[in-house]
Design an enzyme around this catalytic site. Structure first.
Site, PDB file in Angstrom:
ATOM      1  N   ASP A 770       0.876  -1.252   0.010  1.00  0.00           N
ATOM      2  CA  ASP A 770      -0.037  -0.075   0.150  1.00  0.00           C
ATOM      3  C   ASP A 770       0.879   1.195  -0.090  1.00  0.00           C
ATOM      4  OD1 ASP A 770      -2.362   1.408   0.030  1.00  0.00           O
ATOM      5  OD2 ASP A 770      -2.685   1.116   2.208  1.00  0.00           O
ATOM      6  N   THR A 772      -0.129   4.854   1.547  1.00  0.00           N
ATOM      7  CA  THR A 772      -0.536   5.623   2.319  1.00  0.00           C
ATOM      8  C   THR A 772       0.080   5.141   3.809  1.00  0.00           C
ATOM      9  OG1 THR A 772      -2.320   6.635   1.323  1.00  0.00           O
ATOM     10  CG2 THR A 772      -2.099   7.332   3.446  1.00  0.00           C
ATOM     11  N   GLU A 870      -5.043  22.291   5.815  1.00  0.00           N
ATOM     12  CA  GLU A 870      -4.712  23.527   6.329  1.00  0.00           C
ATOM     13  C   GLU A 870      -3.410  23.674   7.219  1.00  0.00           C
ATOM     14  OE1 GLU A 870      -8.247  25.243   8.100  1.00  0.00           O
ATOM     15  OE2 GLU A 870      -8.985  25.786   6.005  1.00  0.00           O
ATOM     16  N   ARG A 966      -1.682  17.497  -4.292  1.00  0.00           N
ATOM     17  CA  ARG A 966      -3.145  17.811  -4.115  1.00  0.00           C
ATOM     18  C   ARG A 966      -2.993  19.562  -4.384  1.00  0.00           C
ATOM     19  NH1 ARG A 966      -6.974  18.003   1.077  1.00  0.00           N
ATOM     20  NH2 ARG A 966      -8.919  18.229   0.087  1.00  0.00           N
ATOM     21  N   ARG A1085      -6.420   3.434  -7.521  1.00  0.00           N
ATOM     22  CA  ARG A1085      -7.850   3.244  -7.324  1.00  0.00           C
ATOM     23  C   ARG A1085      -8.176   1.833  -6.905  1.00  0.00           C
ATOM     24  NH1 ARG A1085      -9.226   6.943  -5.290  1.00  0.00           N
ATOM     25  NH2 ARG A1085     -11.428   6.982  -5.860  1.00  0.00           N
ATOM     26  N   ASP A1110      -3.377  -2.278   5.650  1.00  0.00           N
ATOM     27  CA  ASP A1110      -3.809  -1.555   6.885  1.00  0.00           C
ATOM     28  C   ASP A1110      -5.393  -1.769   7.292  1.00  0.00           C
ATOM     29  OD1 ASP A1110      -4.422   0.269   5.290  1.00  0.00           O
ATOM     30  OD2 ASP A1110      -3.165   1.898   6.065  1.00  0.00           O
TER      31      ASP A1110
END
Length: 1435
Positions: A770, A772, A870, A966, A1085, A1110
């Site tokens: 994976d 992340t 943020e 992003r 995806r 996970d």
């Protein structure tokens, strides 16, 4: 219609020309309900000339006179509905205030003097219009009481958003006709809701008031206190009762309401609830509580009592007289309670509207409804008046015609109405109790199945029924049968150890399903029988209407029918690192597959609501949910054992016979362990079976050599030969070695759940990981900022997401798009432009202020609070001295207003004022922000933002996205708060100035790139299987080396093979996947089944696969992989339970540690397997040749006694074998290719060579003692007794036993390195060989002391009386020690000679075949050779 279009039609309604809203749409609809304006035309214009010729003018920025002009956007406009309302009117509110009564009279055909007109006028405003007023003017602008009002929070909140979606997109250059058509739709949409309310209240609400008025007027006829009200007809009474009491100055008088329910039974309901409510609602005295029906009647003296357990009801009875008696008992009880209030408690009733809770749970009597002359549809309205909400059918009508598709296999492709129709449910009232019962019997409880219990007998049988243990048991039985107690006892002990260790390991293994069940939501809020109620999540059924809000665990798979800023965390299912924004209006009509993570109109069981609220229809429960499918896939199955006949092919007897034989074979092999377990387990099972039959064969040979004259001596010899072929200690050594290895792995952040995986790790040649949290940090960091006409700022060498002092910044005057297309290496300047450009300062101001996260330093540590995105922006601005709190204080800024992030428009804004100006600071999604920007700065000048400019900005956004970032955009503008309404979001967020872009990403772990490189060097391919988007996945994969950095050097066809989406991969059949020359390195995806298919594809290519994960979505693939690796910090319990090993630090580099440890374990297993089996070969050859030694009785004499054989195999060799299992890894262990096979040809040849040479040395030692030095006298019955004539044989055995023991121990040292000399195991060392040898031997002290102890144990065994001649059947020796030492040294010399031959052979082999070196240097070499023909499967 354009603003300049000349309209001469009358009557005429004029409204503004910009985008429309819900209040304007309703205002126009309301006006057209009046006969005078029924056929009016509409003009959209801000031209005063058009206002003058219009009859009604709405919201054009003109004035408000209550006759013609109805505008609420003037300065100082604060008009409200009346003195009892605080909400400022909108356009719809203004129209309704002036024309509402006239509209009600006309629609319901009521006379002006009818008092019901005034009642309905106020009722509809309270329930519907006022919430539009509050929405349009911003709820947050009102007092705390208005802002907290539930109806403003829960009702109609989605109406403005839905109407706004009908606004034509500015990007499509809408025509006047587009606006007109969509405005008419929105007007019809709002009007339909208004008409639903008006007609519904006219048919149900007003008749209900009449019933309550009549009952209230006659209440003293029922009871002189006036506290008991008996309804003549069932109706929704509570709201009317409150208002009637207020009108008659009798508030709080009525305490109980009696009415007849649908089953003609009478009920008593409470009216008011005060501080003693929970005691009061029990209703009955202590001695009557908990009694039911007849028992309650007997003890209360009230005939026909009915125990009622429902909210708001405190009792019931068969008749009106009985229920009245019961009510009086409650009345008396209430008075007692009221008189006992604690000091300071109020005796005033606090009224709580329970109308939805009480009336909704009770059907009105059919007789009562029929008397009112209502249709069945109207009866529904009577039973539960329509709440002010948007009819789902009307939403769909506003969007366009519906296509009702059959079935519910893909509910995300259906509209909410179609789903509701298919499931026979109602969005407005939910399921009925009768429907729920039927569906529960059909679908069962909403859980993941009954928990499986641990079967002790099953585990015990699993440990006993495998080939190696069965062979040992058979050997033990035979030994005991011939009364060889010592041999039988030793073997029995070995069997016990094997079974006990395996049993404990399997028993401790936790169950995966248990953790899956823990994810279930404990409760659910559903709509049933028209009432919202909370139930156990297990009771949810398909068709239920479920309400969800922030923090809720979703109880089942839902098709959304309504949502407000709804976001859910689906990481457990999809692996997506960010919450997913949901939209109930989406419908997927095309035939393209839609992955779970992209179904934005669905929410899934066990996901968490991270933001907003919504409601949906249950479309799947239990094992039919997405989480349930994963749970079901984890269940074990015996289908592979049973071969089933395909009855569709007209089978004959031959087919059934073949299936039965195959099934029987599979079961037998399963019991023996040859078709289950790891490769080593299977090979050991086959080894045990083969050795068993070899032992049987040797035993037959022994008996045949004695002409089948089997005496006890012959039987003992046969058993002795058979035992020599069985590696009795192998399983014990293997188990203990793995357990020790598992303990060692804890120090390397790896927890081993299943010992078998240790052996498997050494053979891993493909890792599917994976992204992340494993390859990346799982946190966000700002990496690049682009300021138009200035350049690109880059943050380098920073992997700390909250510390702005880590890393440094560089600058390039090129844009991201220019950098992307440049063929030259970009030279970033380490020094930032000084002085700081004004454009960059503006961007810093906005990035700092359009942010609610906080980053601060405390005691030398940096801390951050807020959204991860943020925080990343805040850390970036803090690098340059812009911290929001300090900046606001320094610049003396005043925070005027803020519009929080809205998922429907994907932006947020903040308004700050200083001494000179007021600025709007906005950030959001690039595509959304560009639609409200019309200027930007070029060369320091403010210029208009053209369509080409927007395209240029989008190209830079794509360039940043291609790096896995992003991207967010920033804009600002000055606002004149004295002229513009800074509380109106649409006004504020318009005509903005675009400032720049920021690229944020989840950075790779610092060690990931090195670990991937080491994996490639170790011959291990790394595949990234992630739920993230393809661009992000590709960029991260390139950065850490999973994909080549120079990807542009490869053809498009090759890149398409390297990087795929799950849809592309899943669209291929297994045959097409197998025809691919190579498998993809990145799949984005990913869905759970995609990962499983990838593992299957690797297995079909003979690969040994490790899979990391996970989330719950990873558990099927973790179980399918040869080694499942779960994350310990952020992994779900489900993933951990399905895994073989767990990483305690979630770090990819720990996988490499685990593989290194696995290879060490595999290498060491190979070493002690070689040592033990070589001894078995030596003993077997030794004993078989020993058949030639015939004594005086004509029987063969043992060259070694049975106990000597077992002593050497079990006692002497067992501990050195364990020592070999603890050997440290070779320095080059990760430079070697993966090896999933213990029994390589090298091991087999070595085993034969060492065994043969050991047998020769020991046999020669025996022959020299007996025949060379001795006279060759073999005596009589020397296999069982110790007479004096057996002295020579006993001495020969003692010498051979010593030689055999020492050769076996020397072999253990020789096995430390398969090819290097024992005296030079580290050829690269510069230390003298004898020092290096001493260091190496001392380094593994367990092995050192085991061998030294083994050398010394020979002496007591030979010299201790009784043990030597009665048990071991040998005698003390003298000169024979010299022969034993000499032949042990000879064995060592022969072993060294054999290793020298091997080194020469492999050195020559390497010179002949250097091609593999090139492959090792370039892990992507095979991809560069792919031709276009090879990838034709994608075309």
């Amino acid at each position: 219609m354009s603003e300049t279009k000349k309209l001469k039609m009358t009557p005429l309604i004029c409204t503004h020309s910009g985008s429309f809203h819900a209040d304007e749409s309703l205002a126009v609809y309301l006006i057209r309900l009046l006969p005078k304006y029924a056929k009016s035309e509409l003009v959209r214009s801000r031209n005063p000339a058009d206002w003058e010729r219009s009859d009604i003018v709405i919201d054009v920025g003109g004035k408000y006179d209550g006759v013609k002009f109805f505008d609420h956007h003037q300065r100082e406009f604060n008009s409200t509905f009346d003195l009892d309302h605080d909400t400022k009117l909108s356009s719809a509110g203004l129209i309704y205030k002036h024309f509402g009564k006239e509209i009600i009279q006309h629609v319901l055909d009521l006379k002006p003097e009818d008092p019901n007109v005034e009642l309905l006028y106020l009722k509809i405003y309270n329930d519907f219009v006022e919430s539009l007023d509050a929405n349009d003017n911003g709820i947050s602008n009102y007092s705390r009481e208005v802002e907290a009002n539930k109806k403003f929070k829960d009702r109609n909140i989605t109406l403005p958003a839905i109407v706004s979606r009908l606004n034509p997109s500015w990007n499509k250059n809408p025509t006047d006709a587009d606006f007109d058509a969509q405005f008419e739709k929105s007007s019809e949409l709002m009007g339909s809701v208004f008409m639903d309310l008006l007609e519904g209240y006219g048919k149900s609400w007003l008749p209900a008031r009449t019933i309550v008025e009549q009952s209230f007027a006659s209440r003293f006829d029922v009871d002189k206190s006036g506290e008991i009200l008996v309804l003549s007809e069932f109706c929704p009474w509570k709201e009317h009762l409150y208002s009637i009491e207020k009108e008659n100055n009798a508030e709080g008088v009525t305490k109980f309401v009696l009415f007849k329910d649908s089953s003609s039974k009478w009920r008593v309901s409470t009216v008011s609830v005060n501080s003693t409510s929970f005691e009061f609602r029990k209703g009955l005295p202590e001695h009557l509580r908990g009694l039911r029906d007849q028992e309650l009647s007997d003890k209360s003296g009230v005939p026909g009592c009915i125990f009622i357990h429902a909210a708001g009801f405190i009792g019931g009875a068969e008749s009106e007289e009985s229920v009245l008696q019961l009510a009086r008992i409650f009345q008396f009880q209430w008075k007692i309670k009221s008189s006992k209030l604690a000091p300071g408690e109020s005796n005033d009733d606090t009224y709580i509207d329970q109308s939805h809770e009480v009336q909704g749970s009770q059907e009105p009597p059919a007789s009562s409804l029929s008397k009112l002359g209502l249709s069945s549809k109207d009866r529904d309205l009577f039973e539960k008046p329509p709440v002010s909400g948007l009819s789902k059918a009307r939403i769909s009508e506003a969007q366009g015609p519906l296509s009702y598709e059959p079935g519910l296999t893909e509910p995300w492709r259906l509209s909410p109405d179609a789903v509701a129709a298919t499931l026979a449910t109602s969005v407005e009232s939910g399921l009925l109790d009768s429907q729920v019962q039927g569906r529960q019997s059909t679908h069962g409880l909403n859980n993941l199945g009954a928990e499986e219990t641990i079967s002790v007998t099953k585990i015990l049988a699993h440990q006993i029924f495998n080939a190696m243990v069965l062979v040992l048991i058979i050997s033990m039985v035979i030994a005991l049968a011939i009364k060889d107690w010592i041999s039988g006892g030793v073997i029995g002990f070995v069997v016990f150890i094997n079974i006990a260790v395996g049993f404990v390991q399997e028993y401790r293994a936790e169950k995966t399903m248990g953790s899956l069940r823990s994810l279930s939501s404990p409760s659910a809020r559903v709509l049933r029988n028209g009432s919202e109620t909370s139930i156990n999540a297990e009771e949810v059924v398909p068709g239920d209407i479920v309400f969800i809000r922030v923090g809720d665990t979703i109880p089942a798979d839902l098709r959304l029918v309504d949502s407000m800023n709804l976001e859910t965390d689906e990481a457990l299912l999809t692996g997506e690192s960010l919450p997913v924004v949901k939209n109930h209006l989406d419908i997927y009509k095309d035939e393209a597959p839609v992955p779970v993570g992209d179904r934005l109109n669905m929410v899934y069981s066990s996901s968490i609501v991270s933001k907003g609220r919504g409601c949906g229809i249950v479309v799947a429960t239990g094992l039919n949910t997405e989480i349930g499918k994963i749970a079901d896939s984890l269940k074990s199955s015996d289908d592979a054992l049973i071969v089933r006949v395909d009855k569709s092919q007209n089978p004959v007897f031959k087919d059934y016979f073949f299936a039965a034989c195959k099934s029987t074979w599979n079961i037998i092999m399963n019991v023996l362990g040859t078709n289950v377990g790891t490769p080593l387990q299977r090979r050991l099972a086959w080894l045990a079976i083969i050795l068993f039959w070899v032992a049987v064969l040797f035993a037959i040979v022994v008996m045949g050599s004695q002409e089948m004259h089997v005496t006890k001596n012959v039987a003992i010899y046969a058993i002795c030969v058979a035992l020599s072929m069985i590696p009795s200690s192998l399983v014990v050594v293997l188990t203990i070695t793995m357990a020790i290895g598992a303990q060692a792995m804890v120090q390397k952040h790896v927890i081993v759940r299943k010992l078998d995986s240790l052996e498997a790790l050494g053979g891993i040649n493909d890792i599917c990981s994976d992204k992340t949290g494993t390859l990346t940090m799982g946190k966000m960091i700002a990496k690049k900022v682009w300021i138009p006409s200035v350049g690109t700022y880059v943050v380098a060498d920073c992997n700390d997401p909250v510390n702005p002092t880590v890393g440094y910044m560089t600058f390039s005057d090129l844009s991201p798009q220019q950098i992307r297309i440049s063929d030259e290496e970009i030279d970033y300047m380490p020094k930032l432009p000084d002085p700081r450009p004004s454009e960059f300062k503006r961007w810093l101001n906005t990035a700092t202020l359009a942010n609610i996260a906080s980053v601060k330093e405390a005691d030398g540590n940096w801390e951050a609070h807020g959204d991860a995105t943020e925080i990343a922006i805040n850390v970036f601005t803090s690098r340059l001295g812009y911290q929001r709190e300090k900046f606001v204080e320094k610049e003396s800024l005043e925070h005027l207003n803020e519009f929080p992030f809205d998922s429907s428009i994907k932006r947020m804004s903040a308004i700050y004022k200083d001494s000179n100006q007021t600025l709007v600071h906005t950030k959001g999604a690039v595509e959304r922000l560009l639609t409200i920007c019309n200027t930007w700065y070029i060369g320091g000048k403010l210029v208009e933002l053209s369509q080409e400019d927007k395209q240029s900005i989008e190209e830079n956004m794509i360039a940043l996205s291609a790096e896995g970032l992003r991207v967010l955009a920033f804009a600002q503008r000055e606002i004149n708060v004295s002229k513009e309404d800074h509380t109106n979001r649409e006004v504020v967020e318009s005509n903005l100035t675009f400032l720049g872009l920021i690229g944020i990403y989840d950075p790779p772990r610092p060690e990931s790139a090195r670990s991937v490189k080491l994996c490639h060097k170790a011959g291990i391919n790394v595949h990234m299987l992630t739920g993230d988007h393809p661009g992000t996945a590709r960029a991260i994969a390139q950065e850490i080396g999973i994909l080549p950095a120079n990807l542009y050097h490869y053809s498009d066809e090759v890149v398409r093979v390297m990087v795929m989406t799950a849809n592309e991969f899943d669209a291929l059949s297994d045959e097409q996947i197998d025809r691919l020359p190579v498998l993809p390195l990145v799949i984005a995806r990913c869905a759970p089944q995609t990962k499983v298919r990838m593992i299957d594809a690797l297995h079909r290519r003979g690969k040994f696969v490790a899979m990391t994960g996970d989330g719950v979505n990873d558990s099927p693939s973790l179980k399918k992989a040869d080694v499942g690796i779960a994350m310990g910090l952020n992994g779900s319990d489900v993933a951990k339970d399905a895994s073989d090993i767990i990483l305690t630090d979630d770090n990819f580099s720990s996988i490499l540690n685990a593989i290194e440890e696995g290879r060490r374990m595999s290498s060491n297993i190979q070493k002690f397997v070689l040592q033990l089996l070589a001894e078995n070969v030596a003993q077997a050859l030794y004993l078989m040749v020993g058949l030639a030694f015939i004594d005086e009785d004509g029987f063969s004499v043992f060259p070694l006694a049975p106990v000597e054989v077992l002593w050497i195999i079990v006692v002497t060799s067992c501990f050195p074998a364990m020592g070999l299992g603890q050997e440290k890894a070779n320095d080059d262990i990760l430079d070697q290719p993966p090896n999933a096979t213990i029994f390589t040809w090298e091991v087999i040849v070595d085993m034969t060579a060492y065994g043969f040479w050991m047998a020769c040395c020991c046999l020669t030692c025996f022959v020299c003692i007996v025949f060379a030095v001795g006279d060759g006298e073999l005596g009589s019955d020397c296999n069982a007794s110790s007479s004096s004539e057996c002295n020579l044989v006993f001495r020969g055995r003692a010498g051979a036993f010593a030689a055999f023991t020492w050769c076996a121990l020397l072999l253990a040292w020789e096995c430390i390195h398969m090819r290097s000399s024992f005296f030079n195991m580290r050829p690269e060392s510069i230390v003298p060989w004898w020092k290096q040898l001493a260091s190496d031997l001392w380094e593994n002290q367990f092995l050192f002391w085991s061998i030294l102890g083994g050398f010394l144990t020979v002496f007591p065994v030979i010299y201790i009386p009784v043990i030597n001649d009665k048990v071991f059947l040998h005698a003390p020796i003298g000169y024979e020690w010299g022969l034993a030492v000499a032949f042990s040294v000879l064995f060592l010399i022969g072993a060294e000679a054999w290793k020298w031959i091997k080194r020469v052979y492999y050195r020559r082999q390497a010179l002949r075949n250097p091609a593999h070196l090139e492959m090792e240097n370039d892990p992507f070499l095979e991809y560069s050779t792919i031709s276009k023909n090879n990838t034709a499967v994608f075309v």
